[in-house]
Write an enzyme that holds these catalytic residues in place. Sequence first.
Site, PDB file in Angstrom:
ATOM      1  N   LYS A  65      31.126  45.453  36.873  1.00 43.14           N
ATOM      2  CA  LYS A  65      32.317  45.310  37.694  1.00 43.14           C
ATOM      3  C   LYS A  65      31.927  45.904  39.041  1.00 43.14           C
ATOM      4  CE  LYS A  65      37.202  46.181  37.938  1.00 43.14           C
ATOM      5  NZ  LYS A  65      37.104  46.549  39.352  1.00 43.14           N
ATOM      6  N   LYS A  77      37.269  49.885  33.262  1.00 44.17           N
ATOM      7  CA  LYS A  77      36.953  50.786  34.384  1.00 44.17           C
ATOM      8  C   LYS A  77      36.832  52.194  33.874  1.00 44.17           C
ATOM      9  CE  LYS A  77      38.474  50.800  38.611  1.00 44.17           C
ATOM     10  NZ  LYS A  77      39.242  50.724  39.857  1.00 44.17           N
TER      11      LYS A  77
END
Length: 634
Positions: free
Chosen positions: A92, A289
């Site tokens: 990411k 995340k």
Amino acid sequence: MISLPQLVEEILRHRRLYTAGTPDISDAAYDALELRLQTVAPDHPILQRVGAEAGAEGKVEHHIPMLSLAKTYEVGDLLEWAQDRSVVGTWKIDGVSLSLVYQDGALMQAKTRGDGQWGEDVTHKVAWILDCHPRLPATAPMGELEIRGEVYCSEESFSHLLLEMEQLGLEPPSNPRNIVAGILGRKQHLSLARFFSFFAFDGLFPAGVAPFSTETQKYDQLQAWGFTTPFHETLRGKSEITAFLSKVREQSAEQDVGIDGAVLALDDLSLQESLGATSHHPRYKLAFKWQGESAVSRICDIVWATSRLGIVTPVAQIDSVQLSGATISNVTLHNAAYVKGFHLKVGDKIELVRSGEVIPKFLRVVESHAGECSVPTHCPSCHSVLRFDEVRLLCENATCVAQQFGLLLNWIRCVGIDDLSEKRLQQLMDHGFVQTIADLYRLSKKDLLQLPLTQEKMATKILANIDKTRSLSTAKFLSGLGIGGMGIVSWEKVLLLYPTLAALQAASEAELAAIKGFAEKSAQQIVTGLRQRQGDIEALLTAGLQLHTAQRRTATGPLLGQSFVITGTLTRPRQEIESAILAAGGKVASKVTSKTTALILEDLASTSSKAQEARALGIPLWREVDLWAHITLV
Ligand SMILES: [Zn+2]
């Protein structure tokens, strides 16, 4: 007669040389090239970069919305979502999402994600981004084709950008993440976009032209068209997914790219389609995340120290703060360019961030203190004059004590010599007993007994500990020398293919760069590193060090000395096939070259670029069954 794509390429090449300060044609000759393009393609996007006035770009619609991703901070959520399905995991990246629209292979429009439905037209700016190709190769399909990905600014480029913005008299950017959005949204200084890079991770291909069935094939296709794709792996089940997450976490500390988590997508595209999307996010992708924890503190001092590579690095000493359960009093300020670009000085309030177990990093200035910032002119260790190498300060004195000390300390930690502390090493150097790594292997008890607080018993122990490292694995030896900045795990991987020091020294940069998952930069660092440290290597071997290859099983096998490239989807997971090749003594490379033994693919009629290259070079095409036959026959 030069073709249009060649002309565009040529113009972009000259622009890059010009901005790098190394033009190889006169301004008049360059203008003539632009004039030629103006005559044949007056509307070409790369012509409109200079003097593009406000209003020339505006809001444009995404025909297929650019949705954001559903996010989670819990590994449990991710595993529950993935179940036992095959997924593709990737980085990411902390950047700005971008869509590139091609018509018949030519870039027509570039737009940011915006609110997902309406984005900003940034066609003129992306002409400056190297990885946003103005043209796709001839093998790409005709019609409209859209490539999606992320624009980002690497830490290295950010340092250069900082200096250039200062020269232009612009306010310094807050951080690499914000500056990408800032510059893409600006009307002036478009050329600053040349400090950005682009990772492609999705493609919306014309119906019927791209008969892909998996996400993995999509990545392969993007790569075949010359796009840079982020690191990705095909995974299934809890253990593979958790191992992947820890790998990405490690990479986030090592890589020059801002990675703030991982994205998982279902590999099966028909499954993706049947799941569809909500109005906000697709159901077949999930972002994970990690919590980046940050804190604010005040700089009390800036200390410059010379590393084993001669780089003089600034570290800020700050008023202690608590962060992720640890007391933090030191923060790296990256390099001299950061100090100059952000005018960092004692008294500044800064935000720092820590992710994982790495040293906390400076993130941004919260409140600037009055006064001037300064960088040293002389090496804090050997006092020789420093050179400013674009973004960092370098001590070029080969006999600089700080560099030697750093090299020795790295060796002692990597090969594991117990009881030889930093302090004792300093004393050994002060007494002149040790200057190079090989000197450690010539130490006598008499030498050690001259050090303060070192008795007979300790001296014997240290010598025994040094003796234990006279025989060590090649991977440990190389990581101890600090070549290529690689750790032991990376070395073990390289040594699977080049099992001895001699084999490694004989490998060319191109051969190393062809190793799957290996960057060109690392290949170059290995080759130069081995050459530069030749003196140390010879001295250590002369001092009697014995190297052994830890994984001997790979030095034999039916595929010994053979190199393979894999393309497309096979009947078994790719990783399984790669491990089988490595276990049988073969190598797996990412590019087809004249040295490739065979290209492994399922569809022998494939027209992919790898298949075409193999045919052109006369490299055999093997189906998976052929590979198994070669492995089991012997
Ligand atoms: Zn020095």
